[in-house]
Design an enzyme around this catalytic site. Structure first.
Site, PDB file in Angstrom:
ATOM      1  N   SER A 217       0.508  -5.462   7.196  1.00 19.51           N
ATOM      2  CA  SER A 217      -0.476  -4.863   6.278  1.00 19.51           C
ATOM      3  C   SER A 217      -1.613  -5.862   6.101  1.00 19.51           C
ATOM      4  O   SER A 217      -1.411  -6.995   5.673  1.00 19.51           O
ATOM      5  CB  SER A 217       0.182  -4.509   4.945  1.00 19.51           C
ATOM      6  N   GLY A 219      -4.562  -5.569   4.306  1.00 18.66           N
ATOM      7  CA  GLY A 219      -5.502  -5.286   3.219  1.00 18.66           C
ATOM      8  C   GLY A 219      -6.393  -4.105   3.553  1.00 18.66           C
ATOM      9  O   GLY A 219      -5.904  -3.070   4.018  1.00 18.66           O
ATOM     10  N   GLY A 222      -6.178  -1.977   6.757  1.00 21.34           N
ATOM     11  CA  GLY A 222      -5.071  -1.068   7.025  1.00 21.34           C
ATOM     12  C   GLY A 222      -3.891  -1.755   7.679  1.00 21.34           C
ATOM     13  O   GLY A 222      -3.574  -2.897   7.355  1.00 21.34           O
ATOM     14  N   GLY A 248       1.556  -2.965  -1.052  1.00 17.12           N
ATOM     15  CA  GLY A 248       2.496  -3.291   0.014  1.00 17.12           C
ATOM     16  C   GLY A 248       3.811  -2.545  -0.138  1.00 17.12           C
ATOM     17  O   GLY A 248       4.426  -2.131   0.858  1.00 17.12           O
ATOM     18  N   ASP A 249       4.243  -2.364  -1.391  1.00 18.81           N
ATOM     19  CA  ASP A 249       5.486  -1.617  -1.631  1.00 18.81           C
ATOM     20  C   ASP A 249       5.300  -0.149  -1.260  1.00 18.81           C
ATOM     21  O   ASP A 249       6.238   0.504  -0.785  1.00 18.81           O
ATOM     22  CB  ASP A 249       5.907  -1.763  -3.096  1.00 18.81           C
TER      23      ASP A 249
END
Lengths: 309, 309
Positions: A217, A219, A222, A248-249
């Site tokens: 990931s 930021g 994408g 992120g989760d």
């Protein structure tokens, strides 16, 4: 049923203050409490998507009871947390209303005893055979061996259950060698693992270290995915502004839900990017905005990564 | 048996951090939790002095349960707290280990309903006739009428039980008019009440407003007392360095314990000054150092205030 593991659960407390002034006294104008720890956040998003989820990990003391009371109020969520003697840690985020900036205080959390760690491993081994996927999320609390995730990955793989790992530092380094099905690092974690700040090179390297698939990931850029089926980039259609807490989760929840629905990789990535963006845009940190998700899911761009050819 | 009233109880949490940096994330190196609110602090000191104490006020939620669990572990202390629906507030003190400075965050606490306030008044009225003294301490939580202390003072006086008031602002202004036996303001509270920054004049004025005796705590200058039996100053023998948290509550405990032991005013003031200094010197905020107390109690200087002649 999806299983999420949160060894370092928390009670996340958010305070709003008019203006943070170090070494003075502040009257808190708003207090918000919610269960925290990456695996619990993932579970909440999965439950909101309509999946049944079991959460395990450790819980203890008065703060642990608050966390459990809140979790049992979530429809579709089953509490299989294992009790420990020490109290579940708190995190306190102080939001300065003037600047919008956050100052964070994280308690260390209780030390897990060898007997408690054994009890958890038994619970985990009992749960794994009946679930469709496992997510191992977040840092290890004091007392849990640094190779913990490697052992939990081997248990899942022995049962034929796909397992995703989202952690950092030495726990990540040791975990990846146990060959998780999906590794979900952010840019910093990926660089720390591989020594490379070049994401394409780093995702390839992370696969060589053992991960079957790597979804990084990055930021606002994408996701970058390197998998046995191919390599893709998935990017949100517009720059999303808001609070990145829980983004992120949301990616983990998107990947896992689409995995158990047997969607192909491009659709998994589309869902993960849209969920992540909808989380950044939501007014409450860590929740996701359903309307934004529904709108974005048709507009995420997924491209085959030609540099992999 | 002495009764202390703490309408705005708290769970006081102290975090140590290596260095406070606004708008960053901090790993807390030490967490200390203790029951808070001025009346509970007074009760702990009284219990340590060997007095039996009943504590009342409000308690609620998971934080209230922690407060009660800790209180029941104190020998000589009886829990008569009244349940409320909302959770007992937390206070978080962040101590910067580099500078020693503290940054404080105080939650507002639960709003007390009219039914809960009535239930408290009944409990209080049942307790008062069997105690030898009452201390009314600290701020009023949301929902409790501003004239609350005036009513509680009248109930105690009607039962013939001496009552001490230690509060601030409008609760102090309204309370003093109900003629408490002892008023224990600090310099700021006294100035706010009377409009005078000159302690001698202000203590006289506070007596005219209704207090039978006024004991003003003036920090390192000790105590200034204006009573029906005379006027005194009591000063510690040396400048005491340390953490002033709880020093005022130690004064209240000193005054009350000596009152119920029927000691004359100079001895009451001596004990209060020595306890206060021993609290400033103690390594744990709000505790008192027994050795320092024993050493200082013989060296406090009490002088008749000649300016009162």
């Amino acid at each position: 049923m999806i299983l999420t593991v949160t060894l370092n659960t928390a009670l996340d407390i958010t305070y709003r203050v008019p203006s943070l002034r170090p070494h003075t006294s502040h009257r808190v104008t708003e207090v918000v409490e919610r269960p925290g720890g990456k695996g619990l956040n993932v579970a909440r998003v999965l439950a909101a998507l309509g999946h049944e989820v079991t959460v395990t990990g450790f819980t203890g003391g008065a703060t642990g009871r608050i966390v459990q009371d809140r979790l049992t109020a979530v429809p579709g969520l089953v509490d299989a947390l294992v009790p420990v003697t020490g109290p579940t840690r708190r995190t306190v985020a102080v939001v300065d209303e003037r600047s919008g900036d956050t100052t964070q205080f994280n308690e260390p959390g209780p030390t897990v005893t060898p007997a408690e760690w054994s009890a958890f491993q038994e619970t985990y081994a009992d749960l794994v055979p009946s679930v469709s996927a496992v997510a191992l999320c977040g840092s290890l609390p004091p007392g849990v061996p640094v190779g913990a995730y490697a052992g939990l990955i081997r248990t899942a793989k022995a049962a034929g259950v796909p397992v995703l790992l989202d952690t950092s530092g030495e726990a990540l380094r040791r975990g990846v060698a146990a060959r998780p099905d999906i590794l979900k690092p952010n840019a910093d974690e990926l660089a720390e693992l591989t020594g490379s700040h070049e994401p394409l090179r780093a995702t390839r390297d992370a696969r060589r270290r053992g991960a079957l698939a790597v979804v990084a990931s990055l930021g606002k850029e994408g996701l970058l995915a390197a998998t046995p089926e191919g390599r893709w980039r998935a990017t949100p259609p517009t720059r999303i502004r808001g609070n990145p807490t829980g983004a992120g989760d949301a990616v983990v929840a998107g990947l896992l839900s689409a995995l158990v629905e047997h969607l192909p990789w491009p659709d998994r990535l589309t869902r993960a990017v849209a969920l992540s963006a909808a989380t950044v845009r939501a007014p409450v940190a860590g929740e996701f905005d359903r309307d934004v998700f529904d709108e974005l899911v048709g507009r995420v761009e997924v491209t085959t990564d030609v540099s992999a050819a």
